[in-house]
Design a protein around this motif. Structure first.
Motif, PDB file in Angstrom:
ATOM      1  N   VAL A 132       0.854  -1.216  -0.070  1.00  0.00           N
ATOM      2  CA  VAL A 132       0.146  -0.187   0.083  1.00  0.00           C
ATOM      3  C   VAL A 132       0.824   1.235  -0.140  1.00  0.00           C
ATOM      4  CG1 VAL A 132      -1.919  -1.068   1.002  1.00  0.00           C
ATOM      5  CG2 VAL A 132      -0.220   0.107   2.527  1.00  0.00           C
ATOM      6  N   ALA A 133       0.184   2.558  -0.283  1.00  0.00           N
ATOM      7  CA  ALA A 133       1.231   3.617  -0.637  1.00  0.00           C
ATOM      8  C   ALA A 133       1.047   4.313   0.939  1.00  0.00           C
ATOM      9  CB  ALA A 133       0.484   4.554  -1.595  1.00  0.00           C
ATOM     10  N   ALA A 134      -0.165   4.032   1.736  1.00  0.00           N
ATOM     11  CA  ALA A 134      -0.375   4.659   2.847  1.00  0.00           C
ATOM     12  C   ALA A 134      -1.067   4.037   3.761  1.00  0.00           C
ATOM     13  CB  ALA A 134      -0.716   6.218   2.856  1.00  0.00           C
ATOM     14  N   LEU A 135      -0.872   4.205   5.100  1.00  0.00           N
ATOM     15  CA  LEU A 135      -1.777   3.553   6.215  1.00  0.00           C
ATOM     16  C   LEU A 135      -2.512   4.753   7.004  1.00  0.00           C
ATOM     17  CD1 LEU A 135       0.435   0.865   7.125  1.00  0.00           C
ATOM     18  CD2 LEU A 135      -1.775   0.701   6.134  1.00  0.00           C
ATOM     19  N   ALA A 136      -3.170   4.338   8.020  1.00  0.00           N
ATOM     20  CA  ALA A 136      -3.996   5.648   8.781  1.00  0.00           C
ATOM     21  C   ALA A 136      -3.044   6.687   9.102  1.00  0.00           C
ATOM     22  CB  ALA A 136      -4.713   5.094   9.750  1.00  0.00           C
ATOM     23  N   HIS A 137      -1.921   6.384   9.413  1.00  0.00           N
ATOM     24  CA  HIS A 137      -0.880   7.525   9.995  1.00  0.00           C
ATOM     25  C   HIS A 137       0.153   7.393   9.175  1.00  0.00           C
ATOM     26  CE1 HIS A 137       1.740   9.700  12.848  1.00  0.00           C
ATOM     27  NE2 HIS A 137       0.643  10.191  13.175  1.00  0.00           N
ATOM     28  N   PRO A 138       0.905   8.564   8.810  1.00  0.00           N
ATOM     29  CA  PRO A 138       1.957   8.643   8.233  1.00  0.00           C
ATOM     30  C   PRO A 138       3.047   7.722   8.864  1.00  0.00           C
ATOM     31  CG  PRO A 138       1.717  10.898   8.788  1.00  0.00           C
ATOM     32  CD  PRO A 138       0.515  10.006   9.262  1.00  0.00           C
ATOM     33  N   ASP A 139       3.480   7.759  10.170  1.00  0.00           N
ATOM     34  CA  ASP A 139       4.531   6.849  10.626  1.00  0.00           C
ATOM     35  C   ASP A 139       4.221   5.252  10.767  1.00  0.00           C
ATOM     36  OD1 ASP A 139       5.784   9.497  11.472  1.00  0.00           O
ATOM     37  OD2 ASP A 139       4.851   9.411  13.263  1.00  0.00           O
ATOM     38  N   LEU A 140       2.971   4.842  10.225  1.00  0.00           N
ATOM     39  CA  LEU A 140       2.787   3.416  10.217  1.00  0.00           C
ATOM     40  C   LEU A 140       3.279   2.826   9.059  1.00  0.00           C
ATOM     41  CD1 LEU A 140      -0.964   3.467  11.655  1.00  0.00           C
ATOM     42  CD2 LEU A 140       1.192   2.667  12.858  1.00  0.00           C
ATOM     43  N   VAL A 141       3.865   1.651   9.059  1.00  0.00           N
ATOM     44  CA  VAL A 141       4.395   1.022   7.910  1.00  0.00           C
ATOM     45  C   VAL A 141       3.778  -0.537   7.834  1.00  0.00           C
ATOM     46  CG1 VAL A 141       6.456   2.080   8.166  1.00  0.00           C
ATOM     47  CG2 VAL A 141       6.512  -0.036   9.177  1.00  0.00           C
ATOM     48  N   ILE A 142       3.132  -0.869   8.913  1.00  0.00           N
ATOM     49  CA  ILE A 142       2.289  -2.349   8.680  1.00  0.00           C
ATOM     50  C   ILE A 142       1.093  -2.089   9.272  1.00  0.00           C
ATOM     51  CG2 ILE A 142       3.868  -2.926  10.624  1.00  0.00           C
ATOM     52  CD1 ILE A 142       2.493  -5.379   7.789  1.00  0.00           C
ATOM     53  N   GLU A 143       0.135  -3.073   8.719  1.00  0.00           N
ATOM     54  CA  GLU A 143      -1.270  -3.108   9.531  1.00  0.00           C
ATOM     55  C   GLU A 143      -1.626  -4.628   9.172  1.00  0.00           C
ATOM     56  OE1 GLU A 143      -5.795  -1.562   9.492  1.00  0.00           O
ATOM     57  OE2 GLU A 143      -4.144  -0.220   8.763  1.00  0.00           O
ATOM     58  N   ILE A 144      -1.997  -5.467  10.320  1.00  0.00           N
ATOM     59  CA  ILE A 144      -2.272  -6.806  10.021  1.00  0.00           C
ATOM     60  C   ILE A 144      -3.762  -6.972  10.427  1.00  0.00           C
ATOM     61  CG2 ILE A 144      -1.663  -9.069  10.939  1.00  0.00           C
ATOM     62  CD1 ILE A 144       1.268  -8.209  11.333  1.00  0.00           C
TER      63      ILE A 144
END
Length: 152
Positions: A132-144
């Protein structure tokens, strides 16, 4: 309850994710919301606060959250059926697995300690890795996102 994860093979080589998990006799299922490695001061309504650190720290935080959430809701890592991993770029070789934010090593280290049957070299649950290009916050790099069975 019977839970059987079938290995995914390519020729004679085992892939680091399962083909599918067959569940019989479960009392129900737990569908967890996406877990991210946010710091204690993170407030989604204002966007204030941030992530817990680098990619490895975020992976560890998320996996511990998933373990805790499953136990709180009556399941466990042993009953994990499926995981979906959303990995933020960059993607130097074009695929999500090439992102420095994809940390299979951290996931294997975690599962070796807490649920060895789910290590990528053993018999892990089915999973997806989505770049993905982005998640909910700019500092996040992974969501599971995780799905587990509720035992009898």
């Amino acid at each position: 309850m019977e839970l059987v994860t079938h290995r995914k093979m390519k020729g004679d080589r085992q892939m680091p994710w399962g083909k599918g998990t067959v569940v019989k006799g479960a009392r129900g299922y737990v569908f967890l919301a996406g877990n991210t490695g946010t710091a204690g001061n993170y407030d989604p309504s204002t966007g204030k606060g941030g992530a817990v650190g680098d990619a490895a720290a975020q992976w560890r935080s998320i996996l511990m959250n998933i373990k805790s959430d499953l136990e709180e809701l009556g399941s466990s890592l042993d009953h994990l059926i499926k995981i979906t991993q959303y990995v933020k770029g960059p993607f130097p070789d074009g695929g999500a697995l090439s992102s420095p934010n994809f940390r299979l090593d951290v996931m294997d280290e975690f599962f070796a300690e807490h649920c060895p049957k789910h290590c990528s070299y053993n018999n892990p649950p089915p999973s997806e890795v989505i770049g993905v290009a982005a998640l909910a916050h700019p500092d996040l790099v992974i969501e599971i996102v995780a799905v587990a069975a509720l035992p009898d």
